[in-house]
Design a protein around this motif. Structure first.
Motif, mmCIF file in Angstrom:
data_model
loop_
_atom_site.group_PDB
_atom_site.id
_atom_site.type_symbol
_atom_site.label_atom_id
_atom_site.label_comp_id
_atom_site.label_asym_id
_atom_site.label_seq_id
_atom_site.Cartn_x
_atom_site.Cartn_y
_atom_site.Cartn_z
ATOM 1 N N GLY A 1 17.432 49.863 29.577
ATOM 2 C CA GLY A 1 18.115 50.588 28.517
ATOM 3 C C GLY A 1 17.979 52.093 28.651
ATOM 4 N N TYR B 1 23.601 57.392 21.942
ATOM 5 C CA TYR B 1 22.299 57.703 22.531
ATOM 6 C C TYR B 1 22.255 59.171 22.966
ATOM 7 N N LEU C 1 9.264 45.755 23.327
ATOM 8 C CA LEU C 1 7.838 46.081 23.126
ATOM 9 C C LEU C 1 7.652 46.713 21.749
ATOM 10 N N GLY C 2 8.597 46.460 20.852
ATOM 11 C CA GLY C 2 8.510 47.068 19.525
ATOM 12 C C GLY C 2 8.610 48.582 19.607
ATOM 13 N N GLY C 3 9.371 49.068 20.583
ATOM 14 C CA GLY C 3 9.506 50.522 20.742
ATOM 15 C C GLY C 3 8.225 51.169 21.268
ATOM 16 N N GLY C 4 7.326 50.357 21.813
ATOM 17 C CA GLY C 4 6.051 50.865 22.347
ATOM 18 C C GLY C 4 4.857 50.520 21.452
ATOM 19 N N ILE D 1 15.644 44.166 27.153
ATOM 20 C CA ILE D 1 16.123 45.465 27.646
ATOM 21 C C ILE D 1 14.912 46.388 27.745
#
Ligand code: NAP
Length: 304
Positions: A26, A61, A217-220, A266
């Motif tokens: 992504g 984006y 990854l939950g946005g990290g 992604i």
């Protein structure tokens, strides 16, 4: 102990004849930190060289709340202009339908012009997968269906997908379309497990849609858990990952890929090393016990 089936080396994009990698990359964060064209090119190469063919972007984006709309697509466009041979190596996915500060607009006039603008920014003739980013409550699904199918007929987009749609919104759009909806893109991660039990993945299997997992990854957050429940999920993934010689993020990708709906995570990383490392998830094998152990940790309570 019996093992769940290994993930395949490639998957089909929904009911289309397009073959994609079982992991996607992504570009939400591509245009951040003043990234140069050569740095962006290095990331695109890292993904393609690792065997990741589905590259996911969106017209919004790069938008930071004030400006930057289109910046990620434009940066990719510069990469492709400098090295046109990259284009046929990728299945290019983008999204449209959010027009800040409105915020959503999928009227025929706006969406048609948004698709044209995406093509111009990325300097391509066709987008392989065009996804509606978030549903516009004020556009009739019949109007949306016509706009998207006309864009396919005009050769501007190859296939149609959705993101962040509810199940009834998908049903309604599918009802008015002659072409299949090939993909859906909800948030799915070991920290975001709603879709495993709310019917979203069951609907994807029934309609033959590829489910892409955004923020896998939950946005990290999975890498630096902020509460006891997230830490318990991370600990299970560490335990299982260590036994198979992979790290937590790879174990998270592997966990998602073990689901029978054929979830395509992604990867959000903008580090060439971490993008390449993610492909280790294909080597992972899961027992039912281990898979459910992660789910139970994420639920925070035992299964009934
Ligand atoms: P993510 O994979 O959940 O999070 C990626 C973040 O985690 C990056 O900042 C990355 O930093 C960090 N990270 C830290 N350690 C990592 C490790 N060991 N391995 C990998 N990453 C690590 O994904 P995301 O960026 O939130 O989202 C992924 C993609 O989903 C986006 O690019 C976009 O295509 C899509 N998306 C779609 C929607 C939608 O509404 N449809 C919404 C959000 C995202 P580094 O870069 O330093 O590795």
């Amino acid at each position: 102990m019996s093992l769940l089936p290994a993930p395949p080396a490639s998957r089909r994009l929904g009911q289309s004849d397009i073959v994609i990698s079982p992991l996607a990359w992504g570009m939400w964060r591509l245009a951040e930190n003043g990234r140069s064209v050569s740095e962006a090119s290095r990331l695109v190469h890292a993904a393609l060289d690792a065997g990741i063919t589905l590259l996911d972007t969106a017209d919004i984006y790069g938008f930071d709340g004030n400006g930057g709309f289109g910046d990620a697509e434009a940066l990719l466009g510069e990469v492709l202009a400098a090295e046109p041979a990259l284009r046929p190596r990728m299945v290019l996915a983008s999204k449209g339908g959010i027009m800040p500060p409105l915020p959503y607009d999928q009227s025929r006039g706006y969406l048609s012009s948004a698709i044209d603008a995406s093509l111009r920014r990325m300097r391509v003739d066709m987008i392989d997968l065009h996804q509606i980013h978030r549903p516009d409550i004020l556009t009739h699904p019949q109007e949306l269906a016509r706009t998207l199918e006309d864009a396919v007929a005009a050769g501007k987009i190859r296939t149609i997908g959705v993101s962040n749609f509810t199940q009834p919104q998908i049903e309604a759009l599918a009802h008015f379309m002659d072409l299949p909806i090939v993909s859906t893109q909800p948030e799915i991660s070991p920290l975001r497990i709603d879709c495993f039990e709310n019917g979203e993945l069951d609907q994807a299997m029934r309609l033959g849609m590829t489910p892409f997992a955004w923020s896998p990854l939950g946005g990290g957050r999975l890498l630096s858990p902020g509460n006891a429940r997230d830490a318990a999920v991370a600990a299970e993934l560490d335990r299982i990952g260590q036994a198979q010689g992979v790290g937590r993020s790879v174990a998270a990708f592997g966990w998602l890929m073990a689901h029978p709906a054929g979830i395509v995570p992604i990867i959000g990383s903008q580090s060439p090393e971490r993008i390449a490392e993610a492909m280790q998830a294909l080597e992972m094998r899961w027992t039912r016990q281990d898979w459910y152990a992660v789910l139970v940790a994420a639920r925070g309570e035992p299964l009934p």
